[in-house]
Write a protein that holds these residues in place. Structure first.
Motif, short mmCIF file in Angstrom:
data_model
loop_
_atom_site.label_atom_id
_atom_site.label_comp_id
_atom_site.label_asym_id
_atom_site.label_seq_id
_atom_site.Cartn_x
_atom_site.Cartn_y
_atom_site.Cartn_z
N ALA A 1 5.13 7.53 7.40
CA ALA A 1 4.98 6.60 8.52
C ALA A 1 4.95 5.18 7.98
CB ALA A 1 3.69 6.91 9.27
N ASP A 2 5.42 4.27 8.77
CA ASP A 2 5.42 2.84 8.40
C ASP A 2 6.06 2.59 7.05
OD1 ASP A 2 4.12 2.01 10.80
OD2 ASP A 2 2.22 2.74 9.96
N ILE A 3 7.23 3.15 6.84
CA ILE A 3 7.97 2.97 5.58
C ILE A 3 8.51 1.54 5.53
CG2 ILE A 3 9.96 3.73 4.22
CD1 ILE A 3 9.67 6.48 5.64
N PRO A 4 8.20 0.80 4.47
CA PRO A 4 8.76 -0.55 4.36
C PRO A 4 10.28 -0.50 4.12
CG PRO A 4 7.09 -0.15 2.65
CD PRO A 4 7.31 1.13 3.37
N VAL A 5 10.97 -1.48 4.64
CA VAL A 5 12.43 -1.56 4.47
C VAL A 5 12.80 -1.42 3.00
CG1 VAL A 5 14.43 -3.10 4.68
CG2 VAL A 5 12.80 -2.94 6.56
#
Length: 178
Positions: free
Chosen positions: A43-47
């Motif tokens: 979840a909420d993987i950085p670009v």
């Protein structure tokens, strides 16, 4: 931002299989897309870390019951009936891939007539941005498939027509609508 919809597992039509024309529509449309197959998730993987989750890529065709979609849009209703049906997502074999995503030509023809022809590098949202945005909405997992969007040229297909879709360096997909 990009927007998303879901397809059920039975929406996948593997390579080499004909695709049934769905019931309840008189206006079936094709959309060729690059498909991202994930080997990781979260979840909420950085670009900046999004490509770490990629296993490979495939050629996919998003089929849409356009008449049902238009009615749903007019009423502010969900699109599920227009997007999520059996054989609504024909897909090629997944090609394992490391590094930068494919940037080459994406094209689709029906009965040998070109309909869609563009380059992936012209996409509005790139693969890392799409993965990052999807991971803000859902926890992504290994095995998830993300269809990334389509170039202009989307149009209707009918029973008996043959579709050829191809993405440079990724592969090709052929099927007949029956």
């Amino acid at each position: 931002p990009p927007f998303f919809f879901s397809k059920p597992a039975d929406g996948l039509a593997p390579p080499g299989r004909d695709v049934a024309y769905p019931s309840q529509t008189q206006d079936l449309h094709h959309e060729v897309e690059l498909v991202v197959a994930l080997s990781g998730g979260g979840a909420d993987i950085p670009v900046e870390r999004a490509l770490d989750a990629v296993f490979g890529y495939a050629v996919g065709v998003d089929l849409t019951r356009r008449d049902l979609q238009a009615r749903a849009k007019d009423k502010g209703q969900p699109w599920e009936a227009s997007k999520a049906f059996d054989d609504s997502a024909p897909i090629s074999a997944v090609r394992r891939w490391r590094g930068a995503p494919p940037q080459g030509r994406i094209q689709l023809s029906v009965d040998g007539q070109p309909r869609q022809d563009a380059v992936l590098s012209d996409m509005i949202w790139n693969v890392p941005e799409i993965i990052a945005q999807a991971s803000r909405l859902w926890r992504l997992a290994p095995g998830d498939l993300i269809f990334t969007g389509t170039p202009e040229g989307v149009s209707a297909i009918g029973r008996g027509q043959s579709v050829h879709a191809e993405i440079e360096g990724v592969g090709a997909l052929d099927f007949k609508v029956v």
